[in-house]
Design a protein around this motif. Sequence first.
Motif, PDB file in Angstrom:
ATOM      1  N   ASP A 168       0.687  -1.325   0.181  1.00  0.00           N
ATOM      2  CA  ASP A 168      -0.187   0.111   0.047  1.00  0.00           C
ATOM      3  C   ASP A 168       0.948   1.136   0.097  1.00  0.00           C
ATOM      4  O   ASP A 168       1.097   1.822   1.126  1.00  0.00           O
ATOM      5  N   ARG A 169       1.375   1.457  -1.152  1.00  0.00           N
ATOM      6  CA  ARG A 169       2.291   2.604  -1.426  1.00  0.00           C
ATOM      7  C   ARG A 169       1.670   3.578  -2.010  1.00  0.00           C
ATOM      8  O   ARG A 169       1.529   3.645  -3.340  1.00  0.00           O
ATOM      9  N   ARG A 170       0.893   4.600  -1.356  1.00  0.00           N
ATOM     10  CA  ARG A 170       0.259   5.833  -2.088  1.00  0.00           C
ATOM     11  C   ARG A 170       1.372   6.570  -2.893  1.00  0.00           C
ATOM     12  O   ARG A 170       0.870   7.169  -3.916  1.00  0.00           O
ATOM     13  N   SER A 171       2.584   6.582  -2.496  1.00  0.00           N
ATOM     14  CA  SER A 171       3.419   7.713  -3.512  1.00  0.00           C
ATOM     15  C   SER A 171       3.432   7.034  -4.792  1.00  0.00           C
ATOM     16  O   SER A 171       3.510   7.853  -5.745  1.00  0.00           O
ATOM     17  N   PHE A 172       3.584   5.771  -4.844  1.00  0.00           N
ATOM     18  CA  PHE A 172       3.724   4.945  -6.209  1.00  0.00           C
ATOM     19  C   PHE A 172       2.362   5.365  -6.966  1.00  0.00           C
ATOM     20  O   PHE A 172       2.448   5.803  -8.329  1.00  0.00           O
ATOM     21  N   ARG A 173       1.362   5.536  -6.435  1.00  0.00           N
ATOM     22  CA  ARG A 173      -0.020   5.657  -7.204  1.00  0.00           C
ATOM     23  C   ARG A 173      -0.009   7.136  -7.593  1.00  0.00           C
ATOM     24  O   ARG A 173      -0.462   7.573  -8.708  1.00  0.00           O
ATOM     25  N   ARG A 174       0.323   8.196  -6.309  1.00  0.00           N
ATOM     26  CA  ARG A 174       0.124   9.470  -6.666  1.00  0.00           C
ATOM     27  C   ARG A 174       1.289   9.780  -7.967  1.00  0.00           C
ATOM     28  O   ARG A 174       0.888  10.675  -8.907  1.00  0.00           O
ATOM     29  N   ALA A 175       2.269   9.247  -7.901  1.00  0.00           N
ATOM     30  CA  ALA A 175       3.401   9.323  -9.037  1.00  0.00           C
ATOM     31  C   ALA A 175       2.836   9.005 -10.374  1.00  0.00           C
ATOM     32  O   ALA A 175       3.051   9.857 -11.515  1.00  0.00           O
ATOM     33  N   SER A 176       2.030   7.731 -10.421  1.00  0.00           N
ATOM     34  CA  SER A 176       1.318   7.382 -11.444  1.00  0.00           C
ATOM     35  C   SER A 176       0.480   8.095 -12.283  1.00  0.00           C
ATOM     36  O   SER A 176       0.291   8.412 -13.292  1.00  0.00           O
ATOM     37  N   LEU A 177      -0.669   8.831 -11.323  1.00  0.00           N
ATOM     38  CA  LEU A 177      -1.316   9.622 -11.696  1.00  0.00           C
ATOM     39  C   LEU A 177      -0.922  10.899 -12.134  1.00  0.00           C
ATOM     40  O   LEU A 177      -1.515  11.697 -13.087  1.00  0.00           O
ATOM     41  N   MET A 178       0.167  11.376 -11.234  1.00  0.00           N
ATOM     42  CA  MET A 178       0.745  12.591 -11.819  1.00  0.00           C
ATOM     43  C   MET A 178       1.400  12.426 -13.275  1.00  0.00           C
ATOM     44  O   MET A 178       1.185  13.442 -14.065  1.00  0.00           O
ATOM     45  N   LEU A 179       2.003  11.336 -13.670  1.00  0.00           N
ATOM     46  CA  LEU A 179       2.685  11.258 -14.861  1.00  0.00           C
ATOM     47  C   LEU A 179       1.285  11.054 -15.967  1.00  0.00           C
ATOM     48  O   LEU A 179       1.717  11.597 -17.152  1.00  0.00           O
ATOM     49  N   THR A 180       0.297  10.546 -15.490  1.00  0.00           N
ATOM     50  CA  THR A 180      -0.704  10.410 -16.230  1.00  0.00           C
ATOM     51  C   THR A 180      -1.410  11.665 -16.733  1.00  0.00           C
ATOM     52  O   THR A 180      -1.475  12.115 -17.869  1.00  0.00           O
ATOM     53  N   MET A 181      -1.562  12.565 -15.782  1.00  0.00           N
ATOM     54  CA  MET A 181      -1.842  13.970 -16.011  1.00  0.00           C
ATOM     55  C   MET A 181      -1.092  14.998 -16.852  1.00  0.00           C
ATOM     56  O   MET A 181      -1.342  15.249 -17.687  1.00  0.00           O
ATOM     57  N   ALA A 182       0.279  14.557 -16.461  1.00  0.00           N
ATOM     58  CA  ALA A 182       1.479  15.373 -17.569  1.00  0.00           C
ATOM     59  C   ALA A 182       1.298  14.811 -18.883  1.00  0.00           C
ATOM     60  O   ALA A 182       1.334  15.625 -20.019  1.00  0.00           O
ATOM     61  N   ALA A 183       1.214  13.629 -19.043  1.00  0.00           N
ATOM     62  CA  ALA A 183       0.946  12.655 -20.315  1.00  0.00           C
ATOM     63  C   ALA A 183      -0.329  13.343 -21.044  1.00  0.00           C
ATOM     64  O   ALA A 183      -0.160  13.532 -22.344  1.00  0.00           O
ATOM     65  N   LEU A 184      -1.291  13.414 -20.463  1.00  0.00           N
ATOM     66  CA  LEU A 184      -2.553  13.756 -21.091  1.00  0.00           C
ATOM     67  C   LEU A 184      -2.525  15.341 -21.628  1.00  0.00           C
ATOM     68  O   LEU A 184      -3.211  15.721 -22.444  1.00  0.00           O
ATOM     69  N   ALA A 185      -2.013  16.032 -20.708  1.00  0.00           N
ATOM     70  CA  ALA A 185      -1.989  17.544 -20.777  1.00  0.00           C
ATOM     71  C   ALA A 185      -0.902  17.806 -22.243  1.00  0.00           C
ATOM     72  O   ALA A 185      -1.429  18.479 -23.055  1.00  0.00           O
ATOM     73  N   GLU A 186      -0.019  16.980 -22.160  1.00  0.00           N
ATOM     74  CA  GLU A 186       0.959  17.186 -23.355  1.00  0.00           C
ATOM     75  C   GLU A 186       0.335  16.529 -24.653  1.00  0.00           C
ATOM     76  O   GLU A 186       0.299  17.297 -25.649  1.00  0.00           O
ATOM     77  N   LEU A 187      -0.371  15.465 -24.475  1.00  0.00           N
ATOM     78  CA  LEU A 187      -1.227  14.842 -25.872  1.00  0.00           C
ATOM     79  C   LEU A 187      -2.426  15.792 -26.327  1.00  0.00           C
ATOM     80  O   LEU A 187      -2.584  15.906 -27.274  1.00  0.00           O
ATOM     81  N   SER A 188      -2.791  16.543 -25.036  1.00  0.00           N
ATOM     82  CA  SER A 188      -3.898  17.545 -25.588  1.00  0.00           C
ATOM     83  C   SER A 188      -3.529  18.539 -26.410  1.00  0.00           C
ATOM     84  O   SER A 188      -4.239  19.003 -27.335  1.00  0.00           O
ATOM     85  N   LEU A 189      -2.334  19.097 -26.241  1.00  0.00           N
ATOM     86  CA  LEU A 189      -1.687  19.960 -26.945  1.00  0.00           C
ATOM     87  C   LEU A 189      -1.369  19.485 -28.210  1.00  0.00           C
ATOM     88  O   LEU A 189      -1.670  20.160 -29.415  1.00  0.00           O
ATOM     89  N   PHE A 190      -0.973  18.422 -28.387  1.00  0.00           N
ATOM     90  CA  PHE A 190      -0.819  17.621 -29.838  1.00  0.00           C
ATOM     91  C   PHE A 190      -2.010  17.428 -30.546  1.00  0.00           C
ATOM     92  O   PHE A 190      -2.213  17.644 -31.609  1.00  0.00           O
ATOM     93  N   ALA A 191      -3.061  17.305 -29.866  1.00  0.00           N
ATOM     94  CA  ALA A 191      -4.357  16.879 -30.296  1.00  0.00           C
ATOM     95  C   ALA A 191      -4.973  18.384 -30.917  1.00  0.00           C
ATOM     96  O   ALA A 191      -5.443  18.544 -32.072  1.00  0.00           O
ATOM     97  N   VAL A 192      -4.805  19.341 -30.150  1.00  0.00           N
ATOM     98  CA  VAL A 192      -4.945  21.074 -30.686  1.00  0.00           C
ATOM     99  C   VAL A 192      -4.323  21.190 -31.876  1.00  0.00           C
ATOM    100  O   VAL A 192      -5.134  21.680 -32.839  1.00  0.00           O
TER     101      VAL A 192
END
Length: 655
Positions: free
Chosen positions: A29-53
């Motif tokens: 139960d390492r919350r830091s791993f999950r938070r890091a994963s979700l933060m990385l997901t947010m960064a990737a989706l923000a970057e890909l949204s710029l690509f989509a625009v």
Amino acid sequence: MFLSIEWWWFGVIMLCVATVLPLAALTKDRRSFRRASLMLTMAALAELSLFAVGSVATNRTLTASFVELAPNIALTFQFDRLAGFFLLIITLVGLTVAIYSLHYIEHEHSAIKKNLHVALMNGFILSMLLVVASANTIAFLVFWELMSICSFFLVMFHYEEAETRKAGQFYFIMTQLSTVFLMFAFLGIHALTGSFDIVAIGSVPAPLLPVILLALFVGFSIKAGIIPVHKWLPYAHPASPSNISALMSGVMLKVAAYGLLRFAFATADRPLWFGILLLVTGTISAILGGLYALKELDIKRMLAYHSIENIGIVFIGLGLSVIFEYAGLTALKQLSLAATWFHALNHALYKSLLFLTAGSIAHATGTRNMEKMGGLVKIMPYTAIIFLIGSVAISALPPLNGFASELMIFQAMFAAGELPNPFLHILLMACLAIFALTSALASACFVRAFGAAFLALPRSEEAARAHEVETGMILGPALAACCCAALGVFSAQLFAWFGVPMPIPNLLFVAIVILLMLAGIVFALKQKGVAQSSRVTETWGCGLIEQTSRMEYTASGFSEPILTIFDTIYGTKKEVNKSYFDWFDAYFRKGSAKITTAQFHEEYLYQPIADVFMKLSGFLTRIQSSVEPDAYILVLFLTSLALIFIGGVSLPNIF
């Protein structure tokens, strides 16, 4: 700058890492791993949204190849304006869901479930991005199945519940049936053209094109949840975790619509019957989805039926574009297509918002039954405001985005008089009337939902003890709410900026007028001193001293007149039982009333088909058990020879 293949690969790699990261600590139960994963997901989706625009704004086409599976068979990607637009839908909704999930996932009871939840959710988002980017049928089918697998495990996430297991069975059967029809269409395209490219459908001979189009229509309609192949959807959405419900309804249904749009519109000449089929099935889904939603007390099941309604509206827009193209009305075709794209984006945003806030309500109250809610506006004010914005948007009220896209579809339908065929005039006007009724039903449904959940007094102990949810579970849907407001208020400006001006009113002006009117009302009340001299007292309750929640207007009571009006569709049955005083029959002592509705599609469509297959399988089982082993082997041998002979004769003619 953002529109480059390197930018795409960078986002995809980040999402791959985000998917694998929680698995590194699967049992811990390492919350830091999950938070890091979700933060990385947010960064990737923000970057890909710029690509989509960038892809939508520049209207350039980029291609990339990932891996060659065999000679002339590779996983190839292509990015044009259509793919870029649907990539934008996925990234925007995925970003809101990732923010929401920062706190929502932590409510799971075990470390393994928390980590798997994050990993499967990231894999689900990644697979949908790859489906939309696929340039050939091989890549499309590979990532389509990956999307189906991830979503199946997420639907079955709480497998210990009987309702979830039933939902998983429905979903698995229907999603594999969808794949069967798609494989038939894809293999047919390859057999007839010798190519796996999606654009190869344009070279299919005209006599066989209807077969391919029908297979694609059925395959994508099952995944989109179009009536009557919708039955998995009202089961799967309530059973899934709320963040996954938001992704499935807001995004996965649009991926199915994208597939139909991508393949069907790659053909040079789409037949008129195909446009009529899309229009009619879309209209039926829209009206029945709205009607079925009004009878539901489960807030997530109600939203699931509204997903059927809104994907029906998307099909209406697609059907109109085909009909207008057939009639040579290019401007109306463009209006219909723009409305289809825009409504797909709008529905993705406000439906994900509504599912996320419904998840917050279910978490805070411990129930999805609207009859056990009430009074939450004082307990959960932020969630209430966000849910209200989503309710206004889905009800197509100005100045939010749902109004803008539905108005565009209404404008296209009102142009039926320009069609040369009288039959099409009548068809479009009939669909217009039904569509108008659909919008009215949606408004009634969300007046009911908001009132039952948030207003009056709490109708259960759980609702009375509810609390506002954590910050992340507010910020995620709040981002979607801001997008709903911005896409509505600035809709005319956005279309002009992308170079496709549309005949829609300036909703910025409408928003300013509404705000000025509200400000004027508040100012007038303060000037008269109403606000300062008001007194607080109880609501009149027919002379009773104390008001209780039993005196409230319930969700069932609100929808009862509609259940009565449409009793033919619902199969409504009412039972009233009364108990009278023995000495005076004019007054009754106690009573109960019950309203039941028929499960029409399950009772009259799915169950008869299931019964036929059960009888057939039983018959084959009896034959198999009664045949001697040597005769059984002989039958298998002769069948194999027949199949080899048929294949040897037909395959050279096909290929």
